[in-house]
Design a protein around this motif. Sequence first.
Motif, short mmCIF file in Angstrom:
data_model
loop_
_atom_site.label_atom_id
_atom_site.label_comp_id
_atom_site.label_asym_id
_atom_site.label_seq_id
_atom_site.Cartn_x
_atom_site.Cartn_y
_atom_site.Cartn_z
N ALA A 1 72.66 91.46 44.65
CA ALA A 1 72.50 91.96 46.02
C ALA A 1 71.08 92.42 46.31
N ASP A 2 70.22 92.46 45.31
CA ASP A 2 68.82 92.83 45.47
C ASP A 2 68.67 94.22 46.11
N VAL A 3 69.29 95.20 45.44
CA VAL A 3 69.23 96.57 45.96
C VAL A 3 68.61 97.53 44.93
N ILE A 4 68.31 97.07 43.73
CA ILE A 4 67.77 97.93 42.68
C ILE A 4 66.29 97.60 42.49
N SER A 5 65.47 98.63 42.54
CA SER A 5 64.03 98.42 42.43
C SER A 5 63.64 98.02 41.00
N GLU A 6 62.43 97.46 40.92
CA GLU A 6 61.93 97.03 39.61
C GLU A 6 61.71 98.22 38.68
N GLU A 7 61.24 99.33 39.24
CA GLU A 7 61.02 100.53 38.43
C GLU A 7 62.33 101.07 37.87
N SER A 8 63.38 101.09 38.72
CA SER A 8 64.69 101.56 38.25
C SER A 8 65.25 100.63 37.19
N GLU A 9 65.06 99.34 37.37
CA GLU A 9 65.55 98.38 36.38
C GLU A 9 64.88 98.57 35.03
N LYS A 10 63.56 98.81 35.06
CA LYS A 10 62.85 99.04 33.79
C LYS A 10 63.38 100.29 33.09
N HIS A 11 63.65 101.34 33.89
CA HIS A 11 64.17 102.58 33.29
C HIS A 11 65.55 102.36 32.67
N ILE A 12 66.41 101.64 33.37
CA ILE A 12 67.77 101.38 32.86
C ILE A 12 67.71 100.55 31.57
N VAL A 13 66.85 99.55 31.57
CA VAL A 13 66.74 98.68 30.39
C VAL A 13 66.18 99.47 29.20
N SER A 14 65.13 100.27 29.46
CA SER A 14 64.50 101.02 28.38
C SER A 14 65.47 102.02 27.74
N MET A 15 66.19 102.78 28.56
CA MET A 15 67.12 103.78 28.02
C MET A 15 68.33 103.12 27.37
N ASN A 16 68.74 101.99 27.86
CA ASN A 16 69.86 101.26 27.25
C ASN A 16 69.51 100.80 25.84
N LYS A 17 68.25 100.39 25.63
CA LYS A 17 67.84 99.97 24.29
C LYS A 17 67.94 101.12 23.30
N LYS A 18 67.53 102.30 23.75
CA LYS A 18 67.65 103.48 22.88
C LYS A 18 69.12 103.80 22.60
N LEU A 19 69.96 103.76 23.66
CA LEU A 19 71.37 104.07 23.50
C LEU A 19 72.05 103.07 22.57
N GLU A 20 71.74 101.80 22.74
CA GLU A 20 72.36 100.78 21.89
C GLU A 20 71.90 100.91 20.45
N GLN A 21 70.61 101.20 20.25
CA GLN A 21 70.12 101.34 18.89
C GLN A 21 70.75 102.54 18.18
N ALA A 22 70.98 103.62 18.92
CA ALA A 22 71.51 104.83 18.31
C ALA A 22 73.03 104.80 18.15
N THR A 23 73.74 104.16 19.08
CA THR A 23 75.21 104.23 19.06
C THR A 23 75.92 102.89 19.13
N GLY A 24 75.21 101.85 19.58
CA GLY A 24 75.85 100.55 19.80
C GLY A 24 76.43 100.42 21.21
#
Length: 350
Positions: free
Chosen positions: A41-64
Amino acid sequence: MKTRHIFISAILLIVMIVSCCITSVAAIPEPSESFYVYDEADVISEESEKHIVSMNKKLEQATGAQIVIAAIKTTNGESIKEYAEKMYTEWEIGDSDKLNGLLVLLVIDDDNYWIMPGTGIDDKLTLKEIKALFDNYLEPYFKEKDYDRGAITFFDKLLVEFEGIYDIKLDNVTVDDGSGIGTVILIIFIIVLAVAVLGFIVFVIVRNISYSKYRVGTRKPAVKIPPEARANQPPRIAPSGTMPRQNGTMPRQNGTMPRQNGTMPRQNGAMPRQNGAMPRQNGTMPRQNGAMPRQNGAMPRQNGTMPRQNGTMPRQNGTMPRQNGTMPRQNGAMPRQNGAVPRQNDNYRN
């Protein structure tokens, strides 16, 4: 005829219904390249997407665990709950063993949203807690159509819930983004290079040792001359009539001139000289057959005077030597022996 038209119309209706069903089932899109954010739908900004991706990598690495934010336009009339379940299953969100994934589905044109937690966390993140999160952190922004701010705010609150579930702090988690692979490859390359260099050095050393052994083993032995054959070999002597020279002068042995058969060697019938003077042995002139050597029938001189032996003039057959029929002089005077002028046959000659 009418029956035939009715039959054809029924078939077309069935085909249309089946096509709609197939279209509805095939409506689940493929995940995005980042996987954690799907923004049809093109409603999420590029900055928000980078933040979501970055924090998800940490969450996945720590907990799966994984939190996926998907924003689509519509479900094409399909139930949002069923659509979310299909998307969660097809995308295989979260750890396959822990089942700790979570899907946040935003349907923009339908003005609706849904959260789909995995069975591994649904007892830790209850429906009551999820409704409270919706009401406080997503619904207000959704009403204002500020979908980007609503998505990022809701995502951050979900991260806090996961930190509580797994008792972690994601700010302290360091993500291995693959940069360590380059270091490992560099270390492996250095080790391989070192082993190759060491192997080459060992090869060269072993090769040289083997070559040296080969040369020693194949060298021809020296020819040994038996003593009886050596005794029959002719002696090595200098060429007849000439004495050997070194740098233009006669060689010496222990400070004296060498002798041949007890006599001084001659060159072209004359005694050899050194620096214009006759050579001496132990401070005295050398003799031949008990007599002083002569040159052109006369006694040799040194610095213009006759040589002496033990402080006296040398004699020949008991008489003083003469030069050109006369007695030699020293410093203008006749030489003396025991205080008297020497005589020959009782005659004095001047």
